[in-house]
Design a protein around this motif. Sequence first.
Motif, short mmCIF file in Angstrom:
data_model
loop_
_atom_site.label_atom_id
_atom_site.label_comp_id
_atom_site.label_asym_id
_atom_site.label_seq_id
_atom_site.Cartn_x
_atom_site.Cartn_y
_atom_site.Cartn_z
N ASP A 51 -8.71 7.07 -3.72
CA ASP A 51 -7.70 6.66 -4.60
C ASP A 51 -6.56 5.62 -4.22
O ASP A 51 -6.28 4.69 -5.49
CB ASP A 51 -6.85 8.10 -4.80
N ILE A 52 -6.26 5.48 -3.11
CA ILE A 52 -5.27 4.63 -2.92
C ILE A 52 -5.61 3.09 -2.87
O ILE A 52 -5.19 2.38 -3.48
CB ILE A 52 -4.43 4.83 -1.36
N ALA A 53 -6.91 3.10 -2.32
CA ALA A 53 -7.52 1.64 -2.27
C ALA A 53 -7.85 1.25 -3.58
O ALA A 53 -7.82 0.02 -3.89
CB ALA A 53 -8.95 1.73 -1.18
N THR A 54 -8.41 2.09 -4.48
CA THR A 54 -8.75 1.64 -5.88
C THR A 54 -7.55 1.11 -6.76
O THR A 54 -7.72 0.35 -7.20
CB THR A 54 -9.46 2.80 -6.64
N ALA A 55 -6.51 2.09 -6.50
CA ALA A 55 -5.11 1.69 -7.38
C ALA A 55 -4.77 0.54 -6.81
O ALA A 55 -4.03 -0.32 -7.43
CB ALA A 55 -4.20 2.75 -7.09
N ALA A 56 -4.81 0.27 -5.56
CA ALA A 56 -4.30 -1.16 -4.92
C ALA A 56 -5.32 -2.42 -5.20
O ALA A 56 -4.90 -3.47 -4.67
CB ALA A 56 -4.35 -1.18 -3.41
N GLY A 57 -6.63 -2.02 -5.73
CA GLY A 57 -7.49 -3.14 -5.89
C GLY A 57 -8.04 -3.64 -4.80
O GLY A 57 -8.51 -4.71 -4.71
N ILE A 58 -8.41 -2.83 -3.58
CA ILE A 58 -8.96 -3.16 -2.18
C ILE A 58 -10.18 -2.23 -2.20
O ILE A 58 -10.15 -1.18 -2.74
CB ILE A 58 -7.92 -3.26 -1.33
N GLY A 59 -10.85 -2.33 -1.19
CA GLY A 59 -12.11 -1.50 -0.65
C GLY A 59 -11.36 -0.56 0.77
O GLY A 59 -10.45 -0.88 0.94
N ARG A 60 -12.17 0.08 0.99
CA ARG A 60 -11.88 1.18 2.06
C ARG A 60 -11.60 0.34 3.43
O ARG A 60 -10.69 0.74 3.96
CB ARG A 60 -12.82 2.37 2.13
N ARG A 61 -12.19 -0.51 3.64
CA ARG A 61 -12.37 -1.12 4.87
C ARG A 61 -10.96 -1.85 4.81
O ARG A 61 -10.37 -1.81 6.16
CB ARG A 61 -13.45 -2.09 4.96
N THR A 62 -10.53 -2.55 3.82
CA THR A 62 -9.35 -3.11 4.06
C THR A 62 -8.30 -2.34 4.01
O THR A 62 -7.13 -2.36 4.86
CB THR A 62 -8.96 -3.83 2.56
N PHE A 63 -8.37 -0.78 3.54
CA PHE A 63 -7.14 -0.05 3.85
C PHE A 63 -7.15 0.31 5.19
O PHE A 63 -6.06 0.43 5.51
CB PHE A 63 -7.57 1.35 2.97
N PHE A 64 -8.31 0.51 5.79
CA PHE A 64 -8.14 0.94 7.28
C PHE A 64 -7.82 -0.20 8.12
O PHE A 64 -7.81 -0.08 9.42
CB PHE A 64 -9.47 1.32 7.81
N ARG A 65 -7.76 -1.43 7.87
CA ARG A 65 -7.03 -2.77 8.47
C ARG A 65 -5.71 -2.30 8.61
O ARG A 65 -5.03 -2.84 9.76
CB ARG A 65 -7.28 -3.78 7.70
N TYR A 66 -5.05 -1.45 7.61
CA TYR A 66 -3.51 -1.41 7.73
C TYR A 66 -3.39 -0.18 8.23
O TYR A 66 -2.17 0.09 8.77
CB TYR A 66 -2.86 -1.62 6.20
N LEU A 79 0.74 -1.17 -0.10
CA LEU A 79 0.16 -0.03 -0.05
C LEU A 79 0.91 1.26 0.14
O LEU A 79 0.43 2.22 -0.71
CB LEU A 79 -0.96 0.01 1.11
N GLU A 80 1.80 1.28 0.91
CA GLU A 80 2.91 2.25 0.53
C GLU A 80 3.42 2.48 -0.68
O GLU A 80 3.49 3.97 -1.10
CB GLU A 80 4.19 2.11 1.41
N GLU A 81 3.79 1.61 -1.50
CA GLU A 81 4.28 1.54 -2.86
C GLU A 81 3.22 2.40 -3.56
O GLU A 81 3.28 3.40 -4.39
CB GLU A 81 4.75 0.25 -3.52
N VAL A 82 1.82 1.94 -3.65
CA VAL A 82 0.71 2.39 -4.47
C VAL A 82 0.53 4.18 -4.11
O VAL A 82 0.37 4.91 -4.78
CB VAL A 82 -0.38 1.69 -4.17
N ALA A 83 0.64 4.37 -2.84
CA ALA A 83 0.47 5.43 -2.22
C ALA A 83 1.30 6.36 -2.60
O ALA A 83 1.17 7.62 -3.16
CB ALA A 83 0.18 5.59 -0.69
N PHE A 84 2.55 6.02 -2.60
CA PHE A 84 3.70 7.00 -2.87
C PHE A 84 3.73 7.13 -4.50
O PHE A 84 4.02 8.40 -4.70
CB PHE A 84 5.03 6.63 -2.43
#
Length: 205
Positions: A47-62, A27-32
Amino acid sequence: MTANPSDRQPGATTRRGRRPSTSPLQLEEVAFGLFASKGFEATTVDDIATAAGIGRRTFFRYFESKNDVVWGSFAEHLDYMRQRFAECPPDQPLMDAVRTVVVDFNRFDPDEVPWHRRRMELILRVPALQAHSTLRYAAWREVVAEFAARRLGMSVGDLVPQALAYAALGAALAAYEHWLAHPGEQLSDIIDSTMRDLAGGFGAR
């Protein structure tokens, strides 16, 4: 003065038909990448979640927020910093021990230097991150103050351990600002020199 990113790994290959696995480092790679192309403030969690192919809930797990992505696994690396302080010989002078550990905490493999520079440019140059950064700075100072208090037989909240921690943080931040402005110089050398000057009261100047 931030976390060592040397455990960052490229994305793992997944089996066909399965959802790609995600990790905080990926996720860091995608976000940066998005921060570089769109700017930090214009990039959203979606934007970050979409680019990483995950949902918002998954993002907030990390990560608790977009700001936390920039700092990476900082809390875990503070644990390493505490461990390094615990390993300092009892007869090692206080400021020498602080310098040694702070330099070690900010030492990176050559391949990781460009990545770390991008991280620090965001932390030190993006106004939207400044308020969030104060929380991280406080956690870093606490580690230094804890060590100083133990060595001095004081409480961590006493003036001298706190003043030492603030001074060490200021020296480290000044070293980072210099490093960003002089990319040809070695970060560890700059921090080492700055911390030596701090320990000597800048008397040689």
